[in-house]
Structures are given as structure tokens and as C-alpha cells.
Write a protein that holds these residues in place. Structure first.
Motif, PDB file in Angstrom:
ATOM      1  N   TYR A 158      30.743  38.912  48.551  1.00  0.00           N
ATOM      2  CA  TYR A 158      29.530  38.518  47.821  1.00  0.00           C
ATOM      3  C   TYR A 158      28.532  39.675  47.792  1.00  0.00           C
ATOM      4  O   TYR A 158      27.932  39.964  46.751  1.00  0.00           O
ATOM      5  CB  TYR A 158      28.902  37.300  48.494  1.00  0.00           C
ATOM      6  N   ARG A 177      18.804  39.699  40.325  1.00  0.00           N
ATOM      7  CA  ARG A 177      18.211  38.358  40.310  1.00  0.00           C
ATOM      8  C   ARG A 177      19.046  37.410  39.455  1.00  0.00           C
ATOM      9  O   ARG A 177      19.264  36.253  39.819  1.00  0.00           O
ATOM     10  CB  ARG A 177      16.783  38.431  39.773  1.00  0.00           C
ATOM     11  N   VAL A 189      22.097  36.390  41.414  1.00  0.00           N
ATOM     12  CA  VAL A 189      21.831  35.366  42.419  1.00  0.00           C
ATOM     13  C   VAL A 189      21.664  34.007  41.757  1.00  0.00           C
ATOM     14  O   VAL A 189      22.170  32.994  42.251  1.00  0.00           O
ATOM     15  CB  VAL A 189      20.579  35.729  43.242  1.00  0.00           C
ATOM     16  N   ARG A 190      20.969  33.967  40.620  1.00  0.00           N
ATOM     17  CA  ARG A 190      20.804  32.691  39.920  1.00  0.00           C
ATOM     18  C   ARG A 190      22.139  32.144  39.436  1.00  0.00           C
ATOM     19  O   ARG A 190      22.381  30.933  39.462  1.00  0.00           O
ATOM     20  CB  ARG A 190      19.848  32.862  38.729  1.00  0.00           C
ATOM     21  N   HIS A 239      25.061  32.746  40.803  1.00  0.00           N
ATOM     22  CA  HIS A 239      25.978  32.488  41.918  1.00  0.00           C
ATOM     23  C   HIS A 239      25.236  31.894  43.113  1.00  0.00           C
ATOM     24  O   HIS A 239      25.576  32.170  44.269  1.00  0.00           O
ATOM     25  CB  HIS A 239      26.689  33.786  42.343  1.00  0.00           C
ATOM     26  N   TRP A 240      24.235  31.065  42.827  1.00  0.00           N
ATOM     27  CA  TRP A 240      23.453  30.466  43.914  1.00  0.00           C
ATOM     28  C   TRP A 240      24.302  29.552  44.789  1.00  0.00           C
ATOM     29  O   TRP A 240      24.085  29.472  46.004  1.00  0.00           O
ATOM     30  CB  TRP A 240      22.271  29.681  43.341  1.00  0.00           C
ATOM     31  N   ASP A 262      27.489  29.913  45.561  1.00  0.00           N
ATOM     32  CA  ASP A 262      28.258  30.748  46.488  1.00  0.00           C
ATOM     33  C   ASP A 262      27.395  31.155  47.681  1.00  0.00           C
ATOM     34  O   ASP A 262      27.842  31.091  48.836  1.00  0.00           O
ATOM     35  CB  ASP A 262      28.758  32.008  45.775  1.00  0.00           C
ATOM     36  N   LEU A 263      26.164  31.569  47.394  1.00  0.00           N
ATOM     37  CA  LEU A 263      25.273  31.996  48.471  1.00  0.00           C
ATOM     38  C   LEU A 263      24.936  30.832  49.401  1.00  0.00           C
ATOM     39  O   LEU A 263      24.934  30.985  50.629  1.00  0.00           O
ATOM     40  CB  LEU A 263      23.985  32.575  47.868  1.00  0.00           C
ATOM     41  N   LEU A 264      24.698  29.668  48.822  1.00  0.00           N
ATOM     42  CA  LEU A 264      24.362  28.496  49.625  1.00  0.00           C
ATOM     43  C   LEU A 264      25.504  28.118  50.555  1.00  0.00           C
ATOM     44  O   LEU A 264      25.309  27.853  51.754  1.00  0.00           O
ATOM     45  CB  LEU A 264      24.026  27.325  48.696  1.00  0.00           C
TER      46      LEU A 264
END
Length: 254
Positions: A62, A73, A76-77, A79-80, A82-84
């Protein structure tokens, strides 16, 4: 197309098979201590260590994609989720969410492997979802006060009942983690069953449409049929003419 974007696509293509293999391995090392709770503690620690290492590699992937993205940015929006899912499993009650990321990676590969074969894709996704959710709920429920799910066969039965929305109520999770898994199963079950129902309906309609159809009557055939009916009516009229003639006089009574 920018250089960074090209590098990102190249990285994703190169890393895809390795991520798929790591996802399968992650599910395996997650499952072993759950399916064999009496395993030697050394092997249990090895499985835990391998799971953490694979999870760290998921995180490294990631970070690499984030660094190669044009708009970070925007990345991240996009693939939010995946990050969560990468961050939340750091909390012990949410450890089962690590399986979600592994399933997501496998799902991406399955879409390309089974392209054009939706029945294979949906069937495989359903079986995998039930099997993995059963592992997660068993991990959460086993040994907890008041828990009814204490073996993998029971967890599988619970998974099938839940994903099909039957809901017998004989088995139900009592922990927060188990209930989170149940919510995910319910949402997944609605989507998968809706797709299956639509596919079956479409198949039935196609079969009916492809079946034998009644022969259409052409204008010429209709004209011939009317002519035959007129001819038949004329013949009947000719046969009835003697019956309409003068009646034969009766002989005088003696």
C-alpha cells in the motif's frame, strides 16, 4: 500518461501474483491454529509470526502504491477501504478484518481469471466467503462465555445459514467480533443471492425464448384456409337442398 502512473501500473502488474500467493498463505496460517487448537505452541507462534510478516508486506505494498500515485490525496480517497482494513486489525477484537484484505486481493485476481464465466466466479466467491467467515467467527467465539459455536463444522453450518438469510437461530455469535463477521456475511449474502437469483431468472427466460415457437400463419395460408372453409360450406349447402324441397304427399287413408 505520466511516468509515475506508468510505474504504478507496472508495480501493480508485477506485485499481483505475489499478493495473491501471500493472501492464500495468510488464510492458511490464520486457519491452522483455529482448526487445530491443540497444535504445538511453537507452530502456533510460527503461524502468528508468518501472519504478521505477510500483513506487513500488505502494508508495504500500500505504501509503495501510495508513493507512486500521481495524486496522493486522490489515491487515499480511492483506496480508503484498503487503508481502513490495514489499520483496524491492529486492535485485537478486529483481527479478523485481516481476512477481508486477503479476500479482496483474491477477488481481484478471480475477476480476471473467471472473466466471462460468472457462474464459476460467484460459486467460488460464495464458497470462499463462507469458509473464511466460518474461520473468523470460530476464532472469535470459541471459549467465550455463552458461545454456541465451538467447532468448525458448527461454524460452517452457521455460515451457510447466515449467507442464505435462512436464519434458523440455532447458532448465533455472542461476541462483538463475531457479530461484525455476521454483519459482513449478511451483506455479502444479499449481494451474492441477488446475483444468483437474477442469473437463474435470466437463464430461465433465455431457455423459454430459445424453445420451439409456434409456426406463424402466412397470409397465403390464411387465404387457402378461408377458401377451404367456403368450399366446405357450399358442399354442406348442396347436401341440404333435397331436405328443403316439397314434401312427398301422403297416401290417402283407406
Amino acid at each position: 500518461m505520466t511516468t509515475k502512473h506508468s510505474r504504478l501500473q507496472q508495480w501493480e502488474r508485477t506485485a499481483a501474483p505475489y499478493l495473491t500467493a501471500m493472501s492464500v498463505l495468510f488464510i492458511a496460517v490464520y486457519a491452522v491454529p483455529i482448526l487445530w487448537p491443540g497444535i504445538d505452541p511453537v507452530w502456533g507462534r510460527i503461524c502468528d509470526g508468518a501472519g504478521l510478516l505477510i500483513w506487513a508486506l500488505f502494508g508495504a505494498d500500500y505504501v509503495t502504491r501510495f508513493s507512486l500515485a500521481d495524486g496522493r490525496r486522490r489515491f487515499v480517497r480511492a483506496h480508503w477501504f484498503d487503508l481502513l482494513v490495514l489499520l483496524l486489525p491492529a486492535l485485537r477484537p478486529l483481527r479478523a478484518l485481516r481476512l477481508v484484505f486477503a479476500l479482496k486481493v483474491l477477488n481481484q485476481r478471480a475477476e480476471s481469471w473467471t472473466r466471462g464465466r460468472l457462474a464459476v466466479y460467484v460459486g467460488g466467491a460464495t464458497v470462499l466467503l463462507v469458509a473464511v467467515a466460518a474461520l473468523a467467527v470460530l476464532d472469535a467465539e470459541r471459549g467465550q462465555p455463552g458461545a454456541a459455536i465451538d467447532s468448525y463444522p458448527e461454524a460452517l453450518w452457521w455460515g451457510v445459514v447466515t449467507i442464505t438469510t435462512v436464519g434458523y437461530g440455532d447458532l448465533a455469535p455472542v461476541t462483538m467480533e463475531g457479530r461484525l463477521v455476521a454483519v459482513a456475511m449478511m451483506i455479502g449474502g444479499i449481494g451474492l443471492l441477488g446475483f444468483v437469483t437474477g442469473s437463474v431468472t435470466s437463464w430461465i427466460v433465455d431457455r423459454v425464448a430459445a424453445g420451439p415457437k409456434p409456426e406463424e400463419i402466412t397470409r397465403e395460408q390464411l387465404t387457402e384456409l378461408l377458401d377451404e372453409m367456403r368450399s366446405l360450406r357450399n358442399e354442406i349447402a348442396e347436401l341440404r337442398k333435397p331436405m328443403r324441397g316439397p314434401e312427398v304427399s301422403r297416401a290417402p287413408e283407406g
